[in-house]
Design a protein around this motif. Structure first.
Motif, mmCIF file in Angstrom:
data_model
loop_
_atom_site.group_PDB
_atom_site.id
_atom_site.type_symbol
_atom_site.label_atom_id
_atom_site.label_comp_id
_atom_site.label_asym_id
_atom_site.label_seq_id
_atom_site.Cartn_x
_atom_site.Cartn_y
_atom_site.Cartn_z
ATOM 1 N N GLN A 258 72.659 45.645 18.986
ATOM 2 C CA GLN A 258 71.918 44.431 18.637
ATOM 3 C C GLN A 258 70.530 44.778 18.104
ATOM 4 O OE1 GLN A 258 72.344 42.454 22.481
ATOM 5 N NE2 GLN A 258 73.450 40.759 21.497
ATOM 6 N N ARG A 259 69.843 45.703 18.761
ATOM 7 C CA ARG A 259 68.513 46.082 18.285
ATOM 8 C C ARG A 259 68.560 46.585 16.847
ATOM 9 N NH1 ARG A 259 68.168 48.681 23.518
ATOM 10 N NH2 ARG A 259 66.994 47.357 24.976
ATOM 11 N N GLU A 260 69.556 47.407 16.554
ATOM 12 C CA GLU A 260 69.677 47.933 15.188
ATOM 13 C C GLU A 260 69.941 46.798 14.205
ATOM 14 O OE1 GLU A 260 72.277 51.179 12.593
ATOM 15 O OE2 GLU A 260 72.743 50.845 14.708
ATOM 16 N N LYS A 261 70.818 45.877 14.566
ATOM 17 C CA LYS A 261 71.122 44.750 13.681
ATOM 18 C C LYS A 261 69.876 43.911 13.426
ATOM 19 C CE LYS A 261 73.789 41.381 15.261
ATOM 20 N NZ LYS A 261 74.999 40.575 15.579
ATOM 21 N N TYR A 262 69.100 43.664 14.466
ATOM 22 C CA TYR A 262 67.900 42.838 14.322
ATOM 23 C C TYR A 262 66.873 43.518 13.414
ATOM 24 C CZ TYR A 262 69.791 40.592 18.568
ATOM 25 O OH TYR A 262 70.582 39.971 19.490
ATOM 26 N N GLN A 263 66.723 44.827 13.576
ATOM 27 C CA GLN A 263 65.760 45.541 12.748
ATOM 28 C C GLN A 263 66.189 45.562 11.284
ATOM 29 O OE1 GLN A 263 62.858 46.505 13.608
ATOM 30 N NE2 GLN A 263 62.889 46.608 15.846
ATOM 31 N N VAL A 264 67.471 45.716 11.040
ATOM 32 C CA VAL A 264 67.981 45.693 9.665
ATOM 33 C C VAL A 264 67.765 44.317 9.048
ATOM 34 C CG1 VAL A 264 70.090 45.808 8.267
ATOM 35 C CG2 VAL A 264 69.647 47.559 10.000
ATOM 36 N N TYR A 265 68.039 43.281 9.808
ATOM 37 C CA TYR A 265 67.842 41.903 9.334
ATOM 38 C C TYR A 265 66.393 41.670 8.928
ATOM 39 C CZ TYR A 265 67.437 36.770 9.663
ATOM 40 O OH TYR A 265 67.179 35.452 9.412
ATOM 41 N N ALA A 266 65.459 42.048 9.790
ATOM 42 C CA ALA A 266 64.042 41.835 9.504
ATOM 43 C C ALA A 266 63.586 42.679 8.323
ATOM 44 C CB ALA A 266 63.206 42.143 10.741
ATOM 45 N N ALA A 267 64.088 43.919 8.220
ATOM 46 C CA ALA A 267 63.683 44.798 7.127
ATOM 47 C C ALA A 267 64.119 44.251 5.771
ATOM 48 C CB ALA A 267 64.271 46.196 7.347
ATOM 49 N N LYS A 268 65.295 43.653 5.709
ATOM 50 C CA LYS A 268 65.775 43.085 4.453
ATOM 51 C C LYS A 268 64.926 41.898 4.010
ATOM 52 C CE LYS A 268 70.668 44.398 4.761
ATOM 53 N NZ LYS A 268 72.065 43.892 4.898
ATOM 54 N N ARG A 269 64.322 41.195 4.957
ATOM 55 C CA ARG A 269 63.524 40.016 4.636
ATOM 56 C C ARG A 269 62.044 40.334 4.443
ATOM 57 N NH1 ARG A 269 65.220 34.881 6.757
ATOM 58 N NH2 ARG A 269 63.405 34.823 8.161
ATOM 59 N N ALA A 285 56.108 34.505 6.409
ATOM 60 C CA ALA A 285 55.616 35.348 7.507
ATOM 61 C C ALA A 285 56.668 36.396 7.854
ATOM 62 C CB ALA A 285 55.330 34.492 8.738
ATOM 63 N N PRO A 286 56.260 37.598 8.232
ATOM 64 C CA PRO A 286 57.229 38.601 8.696
ATOM 65 C C PRO A 286 57.912 38.127 9.980
ATOM 66 C CG PRO A 286 55.086 39.603 8.238
ATOM 67 C CD PRO A 286 54.886 38.118 8.228
ATOM 68 N N ASP A 287 59.183 38.481 10.135
ATOM 69 C CA ASP A 287 59.873 38.217 11.388
ATOM 70 C C ASP A 287 59.299 39.124 12.473
ATOM 71 O OD1 ASP A 287 61.465 36.542 9.864
ATOM 72 O OD2 ASP A 287 63.039 38.050 9.600
#
Length: 348
Positions: A258-269, A285-287
């Motif tokens: 989950q942590r990896e998925k969340y970081q990838v999601y935020a990085a793409k945005r 605003a950044p996530d």
């Protein structure tokens, strides 16, 4: 660590209510279960986004009517209903009905502007009046007047066996004071203030003017300035309600996957946060992703957050039900208390 001007008083969350095209009931049921979980965790409010011709909730008022019968305490809001798709009189009837069913817990948030992809949908939505429709603030003013019980018809009284009212029925006393406007520009927040509405400010603001020489736009500073302008123009001044809605993803109890998925999601945005986007010059605003203590520190230093004492943290659009459960649980048990919030008592 900088401290906010006051502890967080009200904690809410916002979800889009995604569903599968082939199984829409499952997504709607999952959203209702999320609202029930929010109440058990002590959240003060749950808010639904509004999507048309997409795979997110298109009828939040209907879903909140169902939620009102499965909860007893948590407040229920919309963030936001785009009024370009709505008839203000009919919407006022629906809002009052759900507010009464919920026992006065509804917090309707609205916005103005033409419907998204208007040229493609106008023939279906307004086949005969598309050119004449008013998508400006006047549409909100009509809704506010109808919700407040102002005259909607020149006729009232008895006709045969039927009795007619001059105002929208049912009438929900107090609902007009719980009407919110989703604003991202100085013009919109000032209009909301001058018309006595509450303000929903999110992870998007409009970049107006030019930043100081050699500097970039500062999202938090712009948001804080808009909030201060809103309160300065509002009849209730500093007591005027403002809710902030940043995307916040605590990872305290998340699995490594989950942590990896969340970081990838935020990085793409993240790239969209560096400069104003599109012709409307929207600034994002950044996530905020990470342990609750880290997120709390970033929020305490956020100029916009320091101006509010209530929030409706936005859940990411594309996660799974178990991700939302983990995020909400961490917000309620770790992040909220780190921000000075205390959960509302559970109901038996």
């Amino acid at each position: 660590m900088p401290l906010p001007s006051q502890p967080l008083h009200r904690l809410g969350f916002l979800t889009i209510g995604l569903f599968d095209r082939e199984d829409p009931r499952g997504g709607h049921e999952s959203t209702l279960e999320l609202i029930e979980l929010g109440e058990r965790l002590g959240f003060d409010s749950a808010w639904l986004r509004h999507r048309h011709l997409q795979y997110g909730i298109s009828s939040p008022i209907a879903v909140l009517a169902a939620a009102s019968q499965r909860t007893r305490r948590i407040e229920l809001g919309t963030a936001v209903i785009p009024l370009g798709w709505e008839n203000p009189l009919r919407l006022a009837e629906d809002l009052a009905t759900v507010d009464l069913l919920s026992g006065g817990r509804l917090n309707p948030g609205v916005s103005v502007g033409p419907p998204m992809h208007y040229e493609q949908v106008r023939g279906a939505l307004y086949p005969d009046t598309g050119e004449a429709e008013d998508f400006g603030y006047g549409r909100v003013r009509r809704l506010l007047d109808f919700v407040a019980g102002e005259q909607a018809s020149d006729f009232s009284g008895t006709e045969g066996f039927e009795v007619f009212s001059e105002r929208v029925e049912p009438h929900a006393p107090g609902l007009v004071r719980r009407m919110w406007y989703g604003g991202a520009s100085t013009r919109s927040v000032l209009w909301a203030a001058e018309n006595g509405m509450n303000l929903l400010t999110s992870s998007v603001v409009k970049a107006e003017g030019e930043p100081p020489a050699g500097e970039s736009y500062d999202f938090a500073a712009i948001q804080a300035e808009q909030i201060r302008a809103f309160r300065a123009a509002h009849p209730e001044g500093e007591r005027a309600r403002v809710s902030q809605g940043l995307v916040v993803i605590p990872t305290d109890s998340a699995t490594p996957a989950q942590r990896e998925k969340y970081q990838v999601y935020a990085a793409k945005r993240l790239p969209r946060t560096g400069a104003p986007q599109g012709p409307s010059r929207l600034l994002f605003a950044p996530d905020l992703v990470g342990p609750s203590a880290q997120i709390a520190e970033r929020l305490h230093a956020h100029a916009g957050f320091r101006e509010v004492d209530e929030v409706a943290f936005a859940l990411p659009f594309t996660f799974e039900a178990e991700d939302y459960v983990q995020i909400l649980t961490d917000i309620a048990t770790s992040l909220g208390p780190a921000l000075g919030w205390s959960p509302s008592p559970s109901v038996g």
